[in-house]
Design a protein around this motif. Sequence first.
Motif, mmCIF file in Angstrom:
data_model
loop_
_atom_site.group_PDB
_atom_site.id
_atom_site.type_symbol
_atom_site.label_atom_id
_atom_site.label_comp_id
_atom_site.label_asym_id
_atom_site.label_seq_id
_atom_site.Cartn_x
_atom_site.Cartn_y
_atom_site.Cartn_z
ATOM 1 N N VAL A 84 -11.368 -5.683 13.241
ATOM 2 C CA VAL A 84 -10.444 -5.114 14.241
ATOM 3 C C VAL A 84 -9.095 -5.836 14.181
ATOM 4 O O VAL A 84 -8.011 -5.200 14.216
ATOM 5 N N GLU A 85 -9.151 -7.160 14.098
ATOM 6 C CA GLU A 85 -7.915 -7.952 14.024
ATOM 7 C C GLU A 85 -7.127 -7.602 12.766
ATOM 8 O O GLU A 85 -5.888 -7.433 12.802
ATOM 9 N N ARG A 86 -7.802 -7.443 11.683
ATOM 10 C CA ARG A 86 -7.144 -7.127 10.406
ATOM 11 C C ARG A 86 -6.524 -5.734 10.446
ATOM 12 O O ARG A 86 -5.376 -5.535 10.034
ATOM 13 N N TYR A 87 -7.302 -4.770 10.966
ATOM 14 C CA TYR A 87 -6.800 -3.389 11.020
ATOM 15 C C TYR A 87 -5.619 -3.268 12.004
ATOM 16 O O TYR A 87 -4.690 -2.480 11.794
ATOM 17 N N THR A 88 -5.709 -4.058 13.084
ATOM 18 C CA THR A 88 -4.607 -4.033 14.066
ATOM 19 C C THR A 88 -3.300 -4.522 13.433
ATOM 20 O O THR A 88 -2.208 -3.956 13.688
ATOM 21 N N LYS A 89 -3.339 -5.539 12.635
ATOM 22 C CA LYS A 89 -2.163 -6.054 11.933
ATOM 23 C C LYS A 89 -1.618 -5.016 10.949
ATOM 24 O O LYS A 89 -0.405 -4.876 10.760
ATOM 25 N N GLN A 90 -2.581 -4.294 10.319
ATOM 26 C CA GLN A 90 -2.162 -3.296 9.316
ATOM 27 C C GLN A 90 -1.449 -2.112 9.958
ATOM 28 O O GLN A 90 -0.689 -1.402 9.289
ATOM 29 N N LEU A 91 -1.700 -1.904 11.274
ATOM 30 C CA LEU A 91 -1.040 -0.787 11.959
ATOM 31 C C LEU A 91 0.489 -0.950 11.952
ATOM 32 O O LEU A 91 1.227 0.045 11.957
ATOM 33 N N ASP A 92 0.946 -2.204 11.960
ATOM 34 C CA ASP A 92 2.398 -2.463 11.965
ATOM 35 C C ASP A 92 3.036 -2.144 10.623
ATOM 36 O O ASP A 92 4.266 -2.061 10.511
ATOM 37 N N GLU A 93 2.178 -1.946 9.607
ATOM 38 C CA GLU A 93 2.719 -1.736 8.258
ATOM 39 C C GLU A 93 2.464 -0.327 7.731
ATOM 40 O O GLU A 93 2.687 -0.050 6.558
ATOM 41 N N VAL A 94 1.930 0.557 8.585
ATOM 42 C CA VAL A 94 1.618 1.911 8.108
ATOM 43 C C VAL A 94 2.901 2.669 7.772
ATOM 44 O O VAL A 94 3.952 2.462 8.391
#
Length: 271
Positions: A84-94
């Motif tokens: 969840v933490e990893r995917y949440t960070k990736q949201l800023d880079e979509v």
Amino acid sequence: MARKDPKDLTVEEKLKALFQLQTTLSQIDEKRALRGELPLEVEDLENEVEGLSVRLDKITQEIEDLRNAVKQRSADVEEAKASVERYTKQLDEVKNNREYDTLTKEIEFQTLEIELCAKKIREAEQRISDRERDKERVEDLINDRERDLEDKRGELDEIMQETREEEDILKAKAKDLELKIETRLLQSFKRIRKNARNGLGIVYVQRDACGGCFNKIPPQRQLDVKMHKKIIVCEHCGRILIDPELAGVKVESTVAEKPKRKRTTRKKAEE
């Protein structure tokens, strides 16, 4: 002096040997009767303790399996949180909506996984708590039964110690007597004795009746018993019959003495 072949014994000798064996076996039965129900009680307690020990082992294993399951679920929660933490960070880079939707779904899935694992952990911990209480109850029960078993064994050992020496002597005597009895006759006697409620395979005639089942014996059959010409059995219970005199037993006479008549004298009338 060489031992006489059992087959060459007379009927009288066979009956005497059988009655001596019966007397010896009855004495052994009396020694064993002193123990009462103790041997059975000890055996029951041993079986109960064994059963409780198996039950305790199963509970212990179940608790261990549940704890391992909690550890695995906890590890799954940590892994899901990291995702969840990893995917949440990736949201800023979509760069497009498609990537955003994919990451959002992954976060949602991992969140649900965390909730599911947390629920499973709570259920397992509750189950562990229940089984721990069961384990304590079984352990207490085992301790109680083991104390009872120790007491019963002590009682039994004490009685056994008192009677063991006498019983061993009687057993040796019985074994020696068995060698004097023809095999087929001995087997028949043992079979009768086994089926008899009081353990008597051979009985003497008393008060014109069988000493085992107390049914009346016809006069002719009583005469056959007294003749010692062949082995006679009771028509009702199947026990071997022996004449009291041959058995060395004194039996009270059943013939009642007739009361003496009083002689009366007439008083002569005075002239």
